[in-house]
Design an enzyme around this catalytic site. Structure first.
Site, PDB file in Angstrom:
ATOM      1  N   TRP A 131      58.890  89.166 -33.554  1.00  0.00           N
ATOM      2  CA  TRP A 131      57.512  89.001 -32.794  1.00  0.00           C
ATOM      3  C   TRP A 131      57.094  87.649 -33.261  1.00  0.00           C
ATOM      4  O   TRP A 131      56.714  87.538 -34.522  1.00  0.00           O
ATOM      5  CB  TRP A 131      56.713  89.875 -32.992  1.00  0.00           C
ATOM      6  CG  TRP A 131      55.590  89.970 -32.278  1.00  0.00           C
ATOM      7  CD1 TRP A 131      55.249  89.586 -30.742  1.00  0.00           C
ATOM      8  CD2 TRP A 131      54.089  90.272 -32.703  1.00  0.00           C
ATOM      9  NE1 TRP A 131      53.860  89.642 -30.583  1.00  0.00           N
ATOM     10  CE2 TRP A 131      53.399  89.874 -31.505  1.00  0.00           C
ATOM     11  CE3 TRP A 131      53.623  90.599 -33.856  1.00  0.00           C
ATOM     12  CZ2 TRP A 131      51.810  90.107 -31.700  1.00  0.00           C
ATOM     13  CZ3 TRP A 131      52.183  90.770 -33.838  1.00  0.00           C
ATOM     14  CH2 TRP A 131      51.329  90.515 -32.993  1.00  0.00           C
ATOM     15  N   ASP A 216      55.950  97.550 -39.571  1.00  0.00           N
ATOM     16  CA  ASP A 216      54.797  97.284 -38.331  1.00  0.00           C
ATOM     17  C   ASP A 216      55.535  98.134 -37.319  1.00  0.00           C
ATOM     18  O   ASP A 216      56.639  98.245 -36.826  1.00  0.00           O
ATOM     19  CB  ASP A 216      55.140  95.807 -37.977  1.00  0.00           C
ATOM     20  CG  ASP A 216      54.285  95.479 -36.730  1.00  0.00           C
ATOM     21  OD1 ASP A 216      53.608  96.326 -36.472  1.00  0.00           O
ATOM     22  OD2 ASP A 216      54.564  94.184 -36.198  1.00  0.00           O
ATOM     23  N   LYS A 252      50.177  99.915 -27.045  1.00  0.00           N
ATOM     24  CA  LYS A 252      51.385 100.243 -26.136  1.00  0.00           C
ATOM     25  C   LYS A 252      51.470 101.792 -25.959  1.00  0.00           C
ATOM     26  O   LYS A 252      51.795 102.055 -24.850  1.00  0.00           O
ATOM     27  CB  LYS A 252      52.843 100.005 -26.718  1.00  0.00           C
ATOM     28  CG  LYS A 252      52.905  98.614 -27.360  1.00  0.00           C
ATOM     29  CD  LYS A 252      52.974  97.439 -26.518  1.00  0.00           C
ATOM     30  CE  LYS A 252      52.362  96.265 -27.097  1.00  0.00           C
ATOM     31  NZ  LYS A 252      53.028  95.117 -26.523  1.00  0.00           N
TER      32      LYS A 252
HETATM   33  N1  PMP Z   1      53.976  93.826 -33.627  1.00  0.00           N
HETATM   34  C1  PMP Z   1      54.884  93.843 -32.757  1.00  0.00           C
HETATM   35  C2  PMP Z   1      56.056  93.790 -33.345  1.00  0.00           C
HETATM   36  C3  PMP Z   1      54.556  93.861 -31.503  1.00  0.00           C
HETATM   37  O1  PMP Z   1      55.550  93.721 -30.577  1.00  0.00           O
HETATM   38  C4  PMP Z   1      53.212  93.560 -31.068  1.00  0.00           C
HETATM   39  C5  PMP Z   1      52.537  93.547 -29.712  1.00  0.00           C
HETATM   40  N2  PMP Z   1      53.235  92.551 -28.854  1.00  0.00           N
HETATM   41  C6  PMP Z   1      52.220  94.227 -32.144  1.00  0.00           C
HETATM   42  C7  PMP Z   1      52.662  94.079 -33.357  1.00  0.00           C
HETATM   43  C8  PMP Z   1      50.759  93.884 -31.898  1.00  0.00           C
HETATM   44  O2  PMP Z   1      50.191  94.292 -30.899  1.00  0.00           O
HETATM   45  P1  PMP Z   1      48.680  94.711 -30.769  1.00  0.00           P
HETATM   46  O3  PMP Z   1      47.802  93.626 -31.731  1.00  0.00           O
HETATM   47  O4  PMP Z   1      48.129  94.414 -29.403  1.00  0.00           O
HETATM   48  O5  PMP Z   1      48.580  96.004 -31.293  1.00  0.00           O
END
Ligand code: PMP
Length: 403
Positions: A131, A216, A252
């Site tokens: 990401w 993560d 998500k």
């Molecule tokens: N880590 C990964 C691998 C992700 O794909 C995402 C969202 N695209 C996030 C972290 C963080 O998303 P958020 O801050 O919206 O929880």
């Protein structure tokens, strides 16, 4: 002269830029498989029923006071059970330092700042690819970055031997960023057996103060539809006796994107160390945002602590995951029906929200200019943007640009 004359506009964010271009396109056929947000089969944003029910309980009933610096303890306790297990000994022994974070991004960033402050010489190993924001996060925290092999372009699967070599060759005291499940952008996860070997190798390094695994976990439940199965990698590491960190997000799996609710946890040697680490995490948060937001945190606490709402949530996570899995099958079948001679097996082999299609940047450009289909130029398709209504159109367009 102006104070800011030397400030150039920032380059567009590669992911958010795709959405902007999509919104500006007047075509009725346009398809957005760019951004990683779940859509229902009508292509509409989806608010979970369990969330609506939790909101109804909140409405008019609660005050708007500040949360503590580390966020809601209740929400954090319930969130830890999802990652570490309902009956985790580490939770009972109070060995986990955990704070509510600003979703997954904020959890990663808080950890990166903590790493910089308390292991100032350490580096972070990041998979290729990852990401894109991971790079920004650890860069802005001033932690030097290295990469490890992950994706194997020929097989469109895992480069397991490359990954193992990089773990072996990394200097002692390295930090490894691991995607717990549903790897973004590739949709490629190690198998359970591979995770066991990865854990053992990182542990071998641990014996002489080796590597620190940081997970993560932005998609728990989104890979298989089962939150327990999606936590398997973490559970393997826990069983092997690692000390580790986890970033959890409800963006998500609860559809709480804009609420910014998540959790950062660090498993420590004992309860005393956990108190020290937690208070230091709070100290890092204080000058940045003081304390995290209340509303999303209440929604999560209410859902996770009410057995009926929790069951409803688990069902709804599965509905989302199953719709995506169904669209993978359908996209592949449509491509094969069109007589594409290429292999599209990876579409159904990969898992989670994304398909790393193997389309080149030039092919993606053609999809956009000729077919009004939007995705990032690395060929990453968000399967959540595919529906029973657009899957044929999408398959046909992909077939045309890959002829
Ligand atoms: N880590 C990964 C691998 C992700 O794909 C995402 C969202 N695209 C996030 C972290 C963080 O998303 P958020 O801050 O919206 O929880």
């Amino acid at each position: 002269s102006s104070w800011w004359a030397h400030v150039d506009p920032a380059p567009k964010d590669p992911i958010l830029g795709v959405t902007e271009a999509f919104l500006a396109d007047p075509s009725p056929n346009k398809v957005n498989v760019g951004v990683g947000a779940y859509r229902d089969d009508d292509g509409k944003p989806f608010v979970l029923d369990c969330v609506r029910k939790a909101e109804a309980k909140i409405a008019g009933n609660l005050n708007m006071e500040y949360l503590p610096m580390g966020g809601s303890n209740h929400m954090v306790e319930e969130t830890l059970k999802l990652a570490y297990g309902e009956n985790s000994e580490f939770i009972k022994d109070k060995r986990i330092a955990a704070v509510q974070a600003l979703s997954g991004t904020g959890a990663c960033r808080l950890f990166a700042d903590f790493q910089k402050r308390y292991q100032p010489e350490s580096e972070i190993y990041i998979p290729v690819p990852t990401w894109a924001n991971h790079h920004n996060i650890w860069r802005d925290a001033h932690v030097p970055q290295k990469t490890y092999h992950y994706y194997h372009p020929e097989s469109k699967g895992l480069d397991f031997s490359g990954m193992m070599n990089d773990i072996k060759n990394a200097p002692k005291g390295s930090f490894f960023l691991l995607h717990a499940c549903a790897h973004n952008p590739t949709g490629v996860d190690p198998t359970e057996e591979e995770w066991k070997e990865i854990s053992q190798l990182i542990k071998a390094r641990l014996l002489d103060k080796g590597h620190f695994p940081f997970f993560d976990m932005a998609y728990q439940g989104f890979a298989t539809g089962d939150t327990e199965r999606d936590a398997k990698a973490i559970r393997i590491f826990l069983q092997d006796g690692h000390l580790l960190g986890i970033a959890q997000s409800f963006a998500k799996n609860m559809g709480l994107y804009g609420q910014r609710v998540g959790c950062l946890s660090v498993l420590c040697e004992d309860d005393k160390q956990a108190v020290a680490v937690k208070t230091r995490l709070q100290q890092l948060a204080r000058p940045m945002y003081s304390n995290p937001p209340l509303h999303g945190s209440l929604i999560v606490s209410i859902i996770l602590s009410d057995p009926d709402l929790k069951n409803l949530w688990l069902k709804e996570v599965k509905v989302m995951a199953d719709r995506i899995i169904g669209m993978r099958t359908s996209l592949r079948e449509n491509l094969e029906k069109l007589g594409s001679p290429l292999s599209w097996e990876h579409i159904t082999k990969q898992i989670g929200m994304f398909c790393y299609s193997g389309l080149t940047p030039e092919q993606v450009d053609r999809l956009t200019s000729e077919f009004n289909i939007y995705m990032t130029r690395n060929g990453r398709m968000s399967m959540a943007g595919v529906t029973t209504k657009n899957v044929k159109y999408l398959a046909n367009a992909i077939h045309e640009v890959t002829k």
